[in-house]
Design a protein around this motif. Structure first.
Motif, PDB file in Angstrom:
ATOM      1  N   TYR A  30      -4.654 -12.190  96.004  1.00  0.00           N
ATOM      2  CA  TYR A  30      -4.491 -11.149  94.742  1.00  0.00           C
ATOM      3  C   TYR A  30      -4.498 -11.525  94.180  1.00  0.00           C
ATOM      4  CZ  TYR A  30      -2.408  -8.680  98.692  1.00  0.00           C
ATOM      5  OH  TYR A  30      -1.926  -8.259 100.253  1.00  0.00           O
ATOM      6  N   GLN A  31      -5.093 -12.591  93.400  1.00  0.00           N
ATOM      7  CA  GLN A  31      -4.880 -13.874  92.120  1.00  0.00           C
ATOM      8  C   GLN A  31      -5.726 -15.125  91.988  1.00  0.00           C
ATOM      9  OE1 GLN A  31      -1.398 -13.703  90.303  1.00  0.00           O
ATOM     10  NE2 GLN A  31      -2.722 -14.758  88.070  1.00  0.00           N
ATOM     11  N   LEU A  32      -6.677 -15.206  91.347  1.00  0.00           N
ATOM     12  CA  LEU A  32      -7.527 -16.528  91.262  1.00  0.00           C
ATOM     13  C   LEU A  32      -6.286 -17.351  90.818  1.00  0.00           C
ATOM     14  CD1 LEU A  32     -10.839 -15.060  89.479  1.00  0.00           C
ATOM     15  CD2 LEU A  32     -10.725 -16.113  91.917  1.00  0.00           C
ATOM     16  N   THR A  33      -6.524 -18.486  91.290  1.00  0.00           N
ATOM     17  CA  THR A  33      -5.569 -19.585  91.031  1.00  0.00           C
ATOM     18  C   THR A  33      -6.419 -20.844  91.137  1.00  0.00           C
ATOM     19  OG1 THR A  33      -4.694 -19.894  93.477  1.00  0.00           O
ATOM     20  CG2 THR A  33      -3.298 -18.673  92.249  1.00  0.00           C
ATOM     21  N   GLY A  34      -7.527 -20.872  89.551  1.00  0.00           N
ATOM     22  CA  GLY A  34      -8.256 -22.001  90.121  1.00  0.00           C
ATOM     23  C   GLY A  34      -9.455 -22.195  90.424  1.00  0.00           C
TER      24      GLY A  34
ATOM     25  N   ARG B 200     -15.235 -11.202  94.561  1.00  0.00           N
ATOM     26  CA  ARG B 200     -15.405 -12.171  96.028  1.00  0.00           C
ATOM     27  C   ARG B 200     -15.639 -13.536  95.108  1.00  0.00           C
ATOM     28  NH1 ARG B 200     -17.802  -9.320  99.983  1.00  0.00           N
ATOM     29  NH2 ARG B 200     -19.916  -9.821  99.037  1.00  0.00           N
ATOM     30  N   LEU B 201     -15.505 -14.824  95.138  1.00  0.00           N
ATOM     31  CA  LEU B 201     -16.491 -16.079  94.499  1.00  0.00           C
ATOM     32  C   LEU B 201     -17.210 -16.315  95.653  1.00  0.00           C
ATOM     33  CD1 LEU B 201     -14.152 -17.695  92.378  1.00  0.00           C
ATOM     34  CD2 LEU B 201     -16.484 -17.072  92.064  1.00  0.00           C
ATOM     35  N   ASN B 202     -18.233 -16.526  96.284  1.00  0.00           N
ATOM     36  CA  ASN B 202     -18.987 -17.581  97.113  1.00  0.00           C
ATOM     37  C   ASN B 202     -20.047 -18.603  96.670  1.00  0.00           C
ATOM     38  OD1 ASN B 202     -17.987 -15.989  99.033  1.00  0.00           O
ATOM     39  ND2 ASN B 202     -19.869 -14.035  98.823  1.00  0.00           N
TER      40      ASN B 202
ATOM     41  N   ILE C 201     -14.803 -24.485  92.923  1.00  0.00           N
ATOM     42  CA  ILE C 201     -16.274 -24.009  92.785  1.00  0.00           C
ATOM     43  C   ILE C 201     -17.080 -24.026  91.713  1.00  0.00           C
ATOM     44  CG2 ILE C 201     -16.491 -21.164  91.837  1.00  0.00           C
ATOM     45  CD1 ILE C 201     -17.884 -20.608  94.633  1.00  0.00           C
ATOM     46  N   GLU C 202     -16.785 -23.973  90.976  1.00  0.00           N
ATOM     47  CA  GLU C 202     -18.063 -25.189  90.107  1.00  0.00           C
ATOM     48  C   GLU C 202     -18.471 -26.201  89.790  1.00  0.00           C
ATOM     49  OE1 GLU C 202     -16.398 -23.450  86.133  1.00  0.00           O
ATOM     50  OE2 GLU C 202     -17.915 -21.483  86.156  1.00  0.00           O
ATOM     51  N   LYS C 203     -17.142 -26.619  90.548  1.00  0.00           N
ATOM     52  CA  LYS C 203     -16.950 -28.036  90.663  1.00  0.00           C
ATOM     53  C   LYS C 203     -18.083 -28.764  92.173  1.00  0.00           C
ATOM     54  CE  LYS C 203     -13.705 -31.900  92.836  1.00  0.00           C
ATOM     55  NZ  LYS C 203     -12.981 -32.184  93.371  1.00  0.00           N
ATOM     56  N   TRP C 204     -17.781 -27.603  92.848  1.00  0.00           N
ATOM     57  CA  TRP C 204     -18.495 -28.024  94.277  1.00  0.00           C
ATOM     58  C   TRP C 204     -20.180 -27.932  94.097  1.00  0.00           C
ATOM     59  CZ3 TRP C 204     -16.971 -31.882  97.540  1.00  0.00           C
ATOM     60  CH2 TRP C 204     -15.544 -31.918  97.875  1.00  0.00           C
ATOM     61  N   SER C 205     -20.038 -26.455  93.247  1.00  0.00           N
ATOM     62  CA  SER C 205     -21.557 -26.424  92.906  1.00  0.00           C
ATOM     63  C   SER C 205     -22.505 -28.049  92.294  1.00  0.00           C
ATOM     64  CB  SER C 205     -21.809 -25.175  92.842  1.00  0.00           C
ATOM     65  OG  SER C 205     -22.747 -25.017  91.864  1.00  0.00           O
ATOM     66  N   SER C 206     -21.782 -28.228  91.660  1.00  0.00           N
ATOM     67  CA  SER C 206     -22.271 -29.253  90.731  1.00  0.00           C
ATOM     68  C   SER C 206     -22.464 -30.307  91.966  1.00  0.00           C
ATOM     69  CB  SER C 206     -21.547 -29.489  89.603  1.00  0.00           C
ATOM     70  OG  SER C 206     -21.996 -30.136  88.865  1.00  0.00           O
TER      71      SER C 206
ATOM     72  N   PHE D 254     -14.846 -18.862  98.596  1.00  0.00           N
ATOM     73  CA  PHE D 254     -14.321 -19.413  97.533  1.00  0.00           C
ATOM     74  C   PHE D 254     -12.913 -18.546  97.862  1.00  0.00           C
ATOM     75  CE2 PHE D 254     -17.117 -22.773  98.153  1.00  0.00           C
ATOM     76  CZ  PHE D 254     -16.346 -23.679  97.673  1.00  0.00           C
ATOM     77  N   TYR D 255     -13.399 -17.063  97.768  1.00  0.00           N
ATOM     78  CA  TYR D 255     -12.171 -16.586  96.861  1.00  0.00           C
ATOM     79  C   TYR D 255     -12.859 -15.264  97.603  1.00  0.00           C
ATOM     80  CZ  TYR D 255      -9.348 -12.767  93.737  1.00  0.00           C
ATOM     81  OH  TYR D 255      -8.683 -12.012  92.926  1.00  0.00           O
TER      82      TYR D 255
END
Length: 160
Positions: free
Chosen positions: A136-140, A110-112, A145-150, A129-130
Motif C-alpha cells: 500500500y505504500q512505497l518504502t524505498g 507499479r515500479l518495474n 530500483i534506481e540503484k539497480w537500474s544504474s 519492484f512495487y
C-alpha cells in the motif's frame, strides 16, 4: 515490597519489548527464505551472487563475472524466481506506471525494471519492484530500483 515492584517492572518491560522482538524475528526469517530462494535460482544457472539486496517482499542479486541478474518476488501465494542473462539484453529501463493529477502529482501504481532483449522476437523480461495492489505504500522501492537500474546499465556497458 521493593522486590515485588522490581518484578512487576521487569515483567512490564518484557511485555512491552515482546512485540518488537517477535516482529524482528519474523522479518529475519522472511528475509532468509527470500535470500535462500535467490541463491537457489543462481545456483541453478551455475552462478554465485556477488551483490544483492533484500527488500521485504523481493530480493535482487547479480553475478558480475557471468553477467546474470536474479530476482525473487515473494507473494502470499508463492515465490516467483526470475533471471536475466545480460549477454542477450540490449538495455534495461525503469517503468514507473501511475496516474498524474491536476496538481502535477503522480501516484505510483507499479515500479518495474524492464529488460529489452537484443533479439526483438524475444519477449521483454519484467521485474516487479512495487505494486500498489499488493503493497500500500512505497518504502524505498524507488531508490532501490534506481540503484539497480544504474548498476545493471553499467554492467551492460562493460560487456561490450
Amino acid at each position: 515490597m521493593e522486590l515485588g515492584i522490581a518484578v512487576i517492572g521487569i515483567v512490564s518491560v518484557a511485555l512491552c519489548a515482546m512485540p518488537f522482538v517477535i516482529t524482528n524475528r519474523s522479518r529475519k526469517i522472511k528475509e532468509k527464505v527470500v535470500l535462500t530462494s535467490l541463491k537457489e535460482v543462481a545456483h541453478q544457472h551455475n552462478c554465485e551472487i556477488s551483490e544483492h539486496e533484500i527488500f521485504g517482499h523481493y530480493a535482487i542479486g547479480v553475478d558480475r563475472t557471468k553477467n546474470f541478474v536474479f530476482f525473487v518476488l515473494k507473494t502470499k501465494e508463492a515465490i516467483q524466481q526470475q533471471y536475466v542473462d545480460l549477454s542477450s539484453i540490449k538495455t534495461c529501463e525503469i517503468a514507473n506506471i501511475g496516474k498524474s493529477y491536476v496538481r502535477k502529482e503522480k501516484i505510483i501504481d507499479r515500479l518495474n525494471l524492464t529488460f529489452f532483449p537484443v533479439d526483438s522476437d524475444q519477449p521483454n523480461i519484467v521485474f516487479e519492484f512495487y505494486n500498489a495492489d499488493i503493497n500500500y505504500q512505497l518504502t524505498g522501492e524507488l531508490q532501490s530500483i534506481e540503484k539497480w537500474s544504474s548498476l545493471i546499465k553499467n554492467m551492460l556497458k562493460n560487456k561490450k
